[in-house]
Design an enzyme around this catalytic site. Structure first.
Site, PDB file in Angstrom:
ATOM      1  N   ARG A 145     -15.933   0.453   2.297  1.00 14.78           N
ATOM      2  CA  ARG A 145     -16.451   1.772   1.931  1.00 14.78           C
ATOM      3  C   ARG A 145     -16.466   1.924   0.402  1.00 14.78           C
ATOM      4  O   ARG A 145     -17.405   2.463  -0.165  1.00 14.78           O
ATOM      5  CB  ARG A 145     -15.522   2.822   2.554  1.00 14.78           C
ATOM      6  CG  ARG A 145     -15.981   4.236   2.488  1.00 14.78           C
ATOM      7  CD  ARG A 145     -15.111   5.069   3.417  1.00 14.78           C
ATOM      8  NE  ARG A 145     -13.708   5.087   3.016  1.00 14.78           N
ATOM      9  CZ  ARG A 145     -13.171   6.007   2.218  1.00 14.78           C
ATOM     10  NH1 ARG A 145     -13.896   6.982   1.727  1.00 14.78           N
ATOM     11  NH2 ARG A 145     -11.881   5.956   1.910  1.00 14.78           N
ATOM     12  N   GLU A 148       0.868  -1.192   0.000  1.00 10.85           N
ATOM     13  CA  GLU A 148       0.000   0.000   0.000  1.00 10.85           C
ATOM     14  C   GLU A 148       0.898   1.233   0.000  1.00 10.85           C
ATOM     15  O   GLU A 148       1.896   1.268   0.727  1.00 10.85           O
ATOM     16  CB  GLU A 148      -0.922  -0.010   1.228  1.00 10.85           C
ATOM     17  CG  GLU A 148      -1.819   1.201   1.402  1.00 10.85           C
ATOM     18  CD  GLU A 148      -2.656   1.514   0.161  1.00 10.85           C
ATOM     19  OE1 GLU A 148      -2.363   2.533  -0.494  1.00 10.85           O
ATOM     20  OE2 GLU A 148      -3.597   0.748  -0.155  1.00 10.85           O
ATOM     21  N   GLU A 192     -16.666  -0.421  -1.946  1.00 10.81           N
ATOM     22  CA  GLU A 192     -17.700  -1.241  -2.575  1.00 10.81           C
ATOM     23  C   GLU A 192     -19.080  -0.630  -2.311  1.00 10.81           C
ATOM     24  O   GLU A 192     -19.917  -0.532  -3.219  1.00 10.81           O
ATOM     25  CB  GLU A 192     -17.638  -2.678  -2.035  1.00 10.81           C
ATOM     26  CG  GLU A 192     -18.705  -3.567  -2.658  1.00 10.81           C
ATOM     27  CD  GLU A 192     -18.484  -5.046  -2.410  1.00 10.81           C
ATOM     28  OE1 GLU A 192     -17.680  -5.390  -1.520  1.00 10.81           O
ATOM     29  OE2 GLU A 192     -19.111  -5.857  -3.107  1.00 10.81           O
ATOM     30  N   ASP A 206     -15.951  -2.272  -9.225  1.00  7.77           N
ATOM     31  CA  ASP A 206     -17.323  -1.816  -9.488  1.00  7.77           C
ATOM     32  C   ASP A 206     -17.363  -0.964 -10.753  1.00  7.77           C
ATOM     33  O   ASP A 206     -18.378  -0.323 -11.010  1.00  7.77           O
ATOM     34  CB  ASP A 206     -17.865  -1.013  -8.289  1.00  7.77           C
ATOM     35  CG  ASP A 206     -16.973   0.158  -7.925  1.00  7.77           C
ATOM     36  OD1 ASP A 206     -15.745   0.025  -8.055  1.00  7.77           O
ATOM     37  OD2 ASP A 206     -17.491   1.216  -7.516  1.00  7.77           O
ATOM     38  N   LYS A 262     -11.350   8.374 -16.242  1.00  6.60           N
ATOM     39  CA  LYS A 262     -11.203   9.180 -17.463  1.00  6.60           C
ATOM     40  C   LYS A 262     -10.301   8.461 -18.463  1.00  6.60           C
ATOM     41  O   LYS A 262      -9.242   7.932 -18.079  1.00  6.60           O
ATOM     42  CB  LYS A 262     -10.579  10.537 -17.128  1.00  6.60           C
ATOM     43  CG  LYS A 262     -11.494  11.416 -16.289  1.00  6.60           C
ATOM     44  CD  LYS A 262     -10.884  12.777 -16.083  1.00  6.60           C
ATOM     45  CE  LYS A 262     -11.846  13.595 -15.239  1.00  6.60           C
ATOM     46  NZ  LYS A 262     -11.194  14.485 -14.304  1.00  6.60           N
ATOM     47  N   ASP A 321       5.142   0.579  -3.966  1.00  2.00           N
ATOM     48  CA  ASP A 321       4.424   0.223  -5.186  1.00  2.00           C
ATOM     49  C   ASP A 321       4.448  -1.301  -5.350  1.00  2.00           C
ATOM     50  O   ASP A 321       5.521  -1.918  -5.379  1.00  2.00           O
ATOM     51  CB  ASP A 321       5.142   0.911  -6.358  1.00  2.00           C
ATOM     52  CG  ASP A 321       4.496   0.632  -7.689  1.00  2.00           C
ATOM     53  OD1 ASP A 321       3.530  -0.144  -7.767  1.00  2.00           O
ATOM     54  OD2 ASP A 321       4.985   1.209  -8.690  1.00  2.00           O
ATOM     55  N   ASP A 351      -7.825   1.347  -7.968  1.00  2.00           N
ATOM     56  CA  ASP A 351      -8.262   2.681  -8.410  1.00  2.00           C
ATOM     57  C   ASP A 351      -8.728   2.604  -9.863  1.00  2.00           C
ATOM     58  O   ASP A 351      -7.988   2.121 -10.723  1.00  2.00           O
ATOM     59  CB  ASP A 351      -7.119   3.679  -8.270  1.00  2.00           C
ATOM     60  CG  ASP A 351      -6.770   3.915  -6.807  1.00  2.00           C
ATOM     61  OD1 ASP A 351      -7.696   4.142  -6.006  1.00  2.00           O
ATOM     62  OD2 ASP A 351      -5.572   3.848  -6.464  1.00  2.00           O
TER      63      ASP A 351
HETATM   64  C1  LIG Z   1      -9.758   2.293  -4.270  1.00  2.00           C
HETATM   65  S1  LIG Z   1      -8.673   1.822  -2.986  1.00  2.00           S
HETATM   66  C2  LIG Z   1      -9.301   0.230  -2.492  1.00  2.00           C
HETATM   67  C3  LIG Z   1      -8.958  -0.127  -1.074  1.00  2.00           C
HETATM   68  C4  LIG Z   1      -9.384  -1.541  -0.605  1.00  2.00           C
HETATM   69  N1  LIG Z   1      -8.860  -2.590  -1.450  1.00  2.00           N
HETATM   70  C5  LIG Z   1     -10.886  -1.647  -0.493  1.00  2.00           C
HETATM   71  O1  LIG Z   1     -11.484  -2.428  -1.253  1.00  2.00           O
HETATM   72  O2  LIG Z   1     -11.452  -0.979   0.358  1.00  2.00           O
HETATM   73  C6  LIG Z   1      -7.206   1.387  -3.913  1.00  2.00           C
HETATM   74  C7  LIG Z   1      -5.943   1.390  -3.066  1.00  2.00           C
HETATM   75  O3  LIG Z   1      -4.858   0.896  -3.854  1.00  2.00           O
HETATM   76  C8  LIG Z   1      -3.681   1.623  -3.520  1.00  2.00           C
HETATM   77  N2  LIG Z   1      -2.746   1.477  -4.660  1.00  2.00           N
HETATM   78  C9  LIG Z   1      -2.925   1.925  -5.920  1.00  2.00           C
HETATM   79  N3  LIG Z   1      -1.883   1.584  -6.694  1.00  2.00           N
HETATM   80  C10 LIG Z   1      -1.022   0.876  -5.895  1.00  2.00           C
HETATM   81  C11 LIG Z   1       0.224   0.263  -6.128  1.00  2.00           C
HETATM   82  N4  LIG Z   1       0.797   0.265  -7.342  1.00  2.00           N
HETATM   83  N5  LIG Z   1       0.840  -0.349  -5.102  1.00  2.00           N
HETATM   84  C12 LIG Z   1       0.271  -0.373  -3.866  1.00  2.00           C
HETATM   85  N6  LIG Z   1      -0.926   0.204  -3.588  1.00  2.00           N
HETATM   86  C13 LIG Z   1      -1.562   0.811  -4.599  1.00  2.00           C
HETATM   87  C14 LIG Z   1      -4.193   3.034  -3.281  1.00  2.00           C
HETATM   88  O4  LIG Z   1      -3.302   3.793  -2.485  1.00  2.00           O
HETATM   89  C15 LIG Z   1      -5.528   2.773  -2.584  1.00  2.00           C
HETATM   90  O5  LIG Z   1      -5.389   2.744  -1.185  1.00  2.00           O
END
Ligand SMILES: C[S@@+](CC[C@H](N)C(=O)[O-])C[C@H]1O[C@@H](n2cnc3c(N)ncnc32)[C@H](O)[C@@H]1O
Length: 247
Positions: free
Chosen positions: A227, A102, A229, A188, A156, A129, A152
């Site tokens: 949250r 994360e 979902e 989603d 766009k 990452d 994420d």
């Molecule tokens: C939309 S949130 C979803 C959080 C969780 N999985 C949930 O379902 O509640 C996506 C998460 O992925 C993390 N993230 C995005 N790209 C990443 C990467 N390359 N490596 C690690 N984390 C990443 C973001 O910081 C964010 O906290």
């Protein structure tokens, strides 16, 4: 160089030009800041970096047994956010170890707080990452499962190149799963779900196990509603689960 298994190390993945995240402000609530300061050494792994703070340097694979203090089947979660579902899923399966990548520091601090409050001991967090982490820290065939829930969406069109799951990432995850290992995903965003499915259906080492709705997987019952979902459902979007098995 060889892996502990004697397998040759795969050539490091070329660094992506764009990452799947933009590092947001690191402001933490006091309770989470305190958890971060007091408890991070118990749960958060320091890994060697290149220049960027979210990067992982090549050539120093993770000593997983030392990180968890035992040897157990290893699951990787990518992007657990605040750990809302991670902590429950890990608690339900004490026989596995979960390594979570994360990049959002307040989210990691919240997860550390949750782990401490619940006494869940089989999770370690890497503040890096996941692309770099999977490439440099973990060897081929080392994972029992990979979880990618609500990546994420970058809705766009001009940002689609930031989406985490692309062809190279599918190849990377497939290489890290052991034969028979599972990659579970959910999103989603319908067009991202379709994109993931066509990429993963075409990945030669992966088999679509979605026996449910027209090749989509049934919702994994162990995955708590988060949250993200809930927000998607409230906005009228359909959640798609996907499940792929490594040949
Ligand atoms: C939309 S949130 C979803 C959080 C969780 N999985 C949930 O379902 O509640 C996506 C998460 O992925 C993390 N993230 C995005 N790209 C990443 C990467 N390359 N490596 C690690 N984390 C990443 C973001 O910081 C964010 O906290």
């Amino acid at each position: 160089m060889t892996e502990p298994t004697g397998q040759p190390v795969r050539a490091p993945r070329v660094q992506r030009e764009v990452t799947s995240f933009v590092r947001r402000s690191s402001r933490m609530r006091p309770v989470h800041l305190r958890a971060w300061e007091r408890l991070r050494h118990a749960y958060v792994l320091e890994v060697p970096q290149r220049a960027a703070s979210t990067s992982v340097a090549p050539g120093r694979p993770l000593d997983v047994a030392a990180a968890f203090g035992r040897t157990a089947p290893l699951v990787v979660e990518i992007g657990p956010g605040t750990g809302e579902s991670l902590v429950t899923m890990a608690a339900a399966r004490p026989e596995i170890d979960v390594l979570a990548f994360e990049v959002y520091l307040p989210g990691i601090a919240r997860t550390v707080h949750r782990l401490h409050e619940t006494g869940v001991a089989n999770v370690r967090l890497v503040p890096s990452d996941a692309v770099d982490g999977l490439t440099h820290l973990l060897g081929p065939g080392s994972l029992q499962e990979v979880w990618t829930f609500f990546p994420d969406p970058w809705p766009k069109a001009r940002h689609h190149k930031r989406r985490l799951v692309d062809r190279a990432f599918a190849d990377l995850v497939a290489s890290r799963l052991r034969p028979g290992g599972l990659w579970r995903l959910a999103t989603d965003w319908a067009d991202y779900a379709e994109q993931i499915r066509s990429l993963l259906d075409a990945q030669p080492q992966l088999v679509n196990e979605g026996g449910g709705r027209d090749g989509w997987a049934e919702r994994w019952p162990d995955r708590p509603l988060t949250r993200f979902e809930r927000r998607g459902i409230e906005a009228g979007r359909t959640v798609h689960d996907l499940r792929y098995r490594r040949r």
